[in-house]
Design a protein around this motif. Structure first.
Motif, PDB file in Angstrom:
ATOM      1  N   ARG A 197       0.811  -1.229   0.000  1.00 58.45           N
ATOM      2  CA  ARG A 197       0.000   0.000   0.000  1.00 58.45           C
ATOM      3  C   ARG A 197       0.841   1.275   0.000  1.00 58.45           C
ATOM      4  O   ARG A 197       0.595   2.192  -0.781  1.00 58.45           O
ATOM      5  N   GLN A 198       1.842   1.350   0.863  1.00 59.29           N
ATOM      6  CA  GLN A 198       2.643   2.572   0.945  1.00 59.29           C
ATOM      7  C   GLN A 198       3.414   2.830  -0.349  1.00 59.29           C
ATOM      8  O   GLN A 198       3.525   3.973  -0.797  1.00 59.29           O
ATOM      9  N   LYS A 199       3.931   1.785  -0.948  1.00 60.47           N
ATOM     10  CA  LYS A 199       4.648   1.925  -2.217  1.00 60.47           C
ATOM     11  C   LYS A 199       3.698   2.407  -3.318  1.00 60.47           C
ATOM     12  O   LYS A 199       4.058   3.255  -4.128  1.00 60.47           O
ATOM     13  N   ILE A 200       2.500   1.869  -3.337  1.00 60.80           N
ATOM     14  CA  ILE A 200       1.499   2.275  -4.326  1.00 60.80           C
ATOM     15  C   ILE A 200       1.138   3.749  -4.149  1.00 60.80           C
ATOM     16  O   ILE A 200       1.074   4.499  -5.124  1.00 60.80           O
ATOM     17  N   ILE A 201       0.914   4.165  -2.919  1.00 64.32           N
ATOM     18  CA  ILE A 201       0.562   5.564  -2.645  1.00 64.32           C
ATOM     19  C   ILE A 201       1.701   6.491  -3.065  1.00 64.32           C
ATOM     20  O   ILE A 201       1.472   7.530  -3.695  1.00 64.32           O
ATOM     21  N   GLN A 202       2.933   6.107  -2.748  1.00 65.85           N
ATOM     22  CA  GLN A 202       4.094   6.921  -3.122  1.00 65.85           C
ATOM     23  C   GLN A 202       4.221   7.026  -4.642  1.00 65.85           C
ATOM     24  O   GLN A 202       4.414   8.108  -5.185  1.00 65.85           O
ATOM     25  N   SER A 203       4.096   5.908  -5.328  1.00 63.58           N
ATOM     26  CA  SER A 203       4.210   5.889  -6.779  1.00 63.58           C
ATOM     27  C   SER A 203       3.120   6.743  -7.429  1.00 63.58           C
ATOM     28  O   SER A 203       3.382   7.512  -8.355  1.00 63.58           O
ATOM     29  N   SER A 204       1.914   6.628  -6.920  1.00 62.00           N
ATOM     30  CA  SER A 204       0.803   7.412  -7.443  1.00 62.00           C
ATOM     31  C   SER A 204       1.077   8.905  -7.283  1.00 62.00           C
ATOM     32  O   SER A 204       0.865   9.687  -8.210  1.00 62.00           O
ATOM     33  N   SER A 205       1.569   9.281  -6.123  1.00 59.83           N
ATOM     34  CA  SER A 205       1.879  10.698  -5.873  1.00 59.83           C
ATOM     35  C   SER A 205       2.950  11.199  -6.831  1.00 59.83           C
ATOM     36  O   SER A 205       2.864  12.314  -7.343  1.00 59.83           O
ATOM     37  N   GLU A 206       3.961  10.379  -7.084  1.00 59.11           N
ATOM     38  CA  GLU A 206       5.043  10.778  -7.988  1.00 59.11           C
ATOM     39  C   GLU A 206       4.540  10.973  -9.411  1.00 59.11           C
ATOM     40  O   GLU A 206       4.908  11.939 -10.082  1.00 59.11           O
ATOM     41  N   VAL A 207       3.687  10.057  -9.876  1.00 56.74           N
ATOM     42  CA  VAL A 207       3.136  10.197 -11.227  1.00 56.74           C
ATOM     43  C   VAL A 207       2.293  11.465 -11.314  1.00 56.74           C
ATOM     44  O   VAL A 207       2.401  12.233 -12.277  1.00 56.74           O
ATOM     45  N   LEU A 208       1.480  11.726 -10.313  1.00 59.56           N
ATOM     46  CA  LEU A 208       0.637  12.923 -10.334  1.00 59.56           C
ATOM     47  C   LEU A 208       1.472  14.195 -10.308  1.00 59.56           C
ATOM     48  O   LEU A 208       1.128  15.183 -10.961  1.00 59.56           O
ATOM     49  N   GLU A 209       2.575  14.182  -9.574  1.00 55.82           N
ATOM     50  CA  GLU A 209       3.469  15.347  -9.564  1.00 55.82           C
ATOM     51  C   GLU A 209       4.019  15.609 -10.961  1.00 55.82           C
ATOM     52  O   GLU A 209       4.080  16.758 -11.410  1.00 55.82           O
ATOM     53  N   GLN A 210       4.421  14.544 -11.644  1.00 52.35           N
ATOM     54  CA  GLN A 210       4.952  14.702 -12.999  1.00 52.35           C
ATOM     55  C   GLN A 210       3.872  15.177 -13.968  1.00 52.35           C
ATOM     56  O   GLN A 210       4.145  16.006 -14.841  1.00 52.35           O
ATOM     57  N   LEU A 211       2.673  14.678 -13.812  1.00 53.67           N
ATOM     58  CA  LEU A 211       1.582  15.143 -14.673  1.00 53.67           C
ATOM     59  C   LEU A 211       1.308  16.625 -14.446  1.00 53.67           C
ATOM     60  O   LEU A 211       1.005  17.359 -15.390  1.00 53.67           O
ATOM     61  N   ALA A 212       1.411  17.069 -13.212  1.00 50.70           N
ATOM     62  CA  ALA A 212       1.190  18.484 -12.912  1.00 50.70           C
ATOM     63  C   ALA A 212       2.243  19.362 -13.586  1.00 50.70           C
ATOM     64  O   ALA A 212       1.972  20.504 -13.954  1.00 50.70           O
ATOM     65  N   LYS A 213       3.439  18.813 -13.770  1.00 46.20           N
ATOM     66  CA  LYS A 213       4.517  19.573 -14.414  1.00 46.20           C
ATOM     67  C   LYS A 213       4.328  19.702 -15.917  1.00 46.20           C
ATOM     68  O   LYS A 213       4.999  20.514 -16.547  1.00 46.20           O
ATOM     69  N   GLN A 214       3.443  18.911 -16.492  1.00 45.15           N
ATOM     70  CA  GLN A 214       3.285  18.935 -17.945  1.00 45.15           C
ATOM     71  C   GLN A 214       2.904  20.298 -18.475  1.00 45.15           C
ATOM     72  O   GLN A 214       3.217  20.633 -19.602  1.00 45.15           O
ATOM     73  N   GLU A 215       2.260  21.096 -17.678  1.00 48.32           N
ATOM     74  CA  GLU A 215       1.876  22.430 -18.141  1.00 48.32           C
ATOM     75  C   GLU A 215       3.086  23.305 -18.390  1.00 48.32           C
ATOM     76  O   GLU A 215       3.000  24.307 -19.084  1.00 48.32           O
ATOM     77  N   HIS A 216       4.243  22.888 -17.867  1.00 41.35           N
ATOM     78  CA  HIS A 216       5.460  23.667 -18.059  1.00 41.35           C
ATOM     79  C   HIS A 216       6.207  23.277 -19.325  1.00 41.35           C
ATOM     80  O   HIS A 216       7.176  23.914 -19.693  1.00 41.35           O
TER      81      HIS A 216
END
Length: 103
Positions: free
Chosen positions: A58-77
């Motif tokens: 669970r913790q690994k999944i939550i961490q991975s999900s957060s990392e992907v979402l952070e990268q998606l948020a950067k796409q606007e740049h």
């Protein structure tokens, strides 16, 4: 859709996305057959695998999900120069924010 495209390289219909309790996607894809076929797990098998992974990592999944979402948020740049890139090169540019990936 952005999550599925970023993590699988494609998107479409029907699309399924599983979310954490705080609504962050952690698994997604398009068309899972009712039974194992076409080299893909069937929907029931997929559900079992997701449940097992959630229980054991669970913790690994939550961490991975957060990392992907952070990268998606950067796409606007990413600059407009990526508009004509093939999807894999585009996402490489988004994820690694590398000028070399844009060329």
């Amino acid at each position: 859709m952005a999550y599925v495209q970023a993590t699988t390289g494609g998107g479409g219909w029907p699309m399924s996305v599983w979310l954490t309790p705080d609504l962050k996607p952690f698994v997604g894809g398009t068309y899972f057959p009712p039974e194992n076929r076409y080299g893909r797990p069937g929907f029931p098998v997929l559900l079992e695998r997701i449940a097992d992974a959630w229980r054991s990592d669970r913790q690994k999944i939550i961490q991975s999900s957060s990392e992907v979402l952070e990268q998606l948020a950067k796409q606007e740049h990413v600059t407009a120069s990526t508009a004509g890139l093939p999807i894999k090169r585009y996402w490489r540019a988004v994820f690694f924010n590398s000028g070399a990936a844009l060329m």
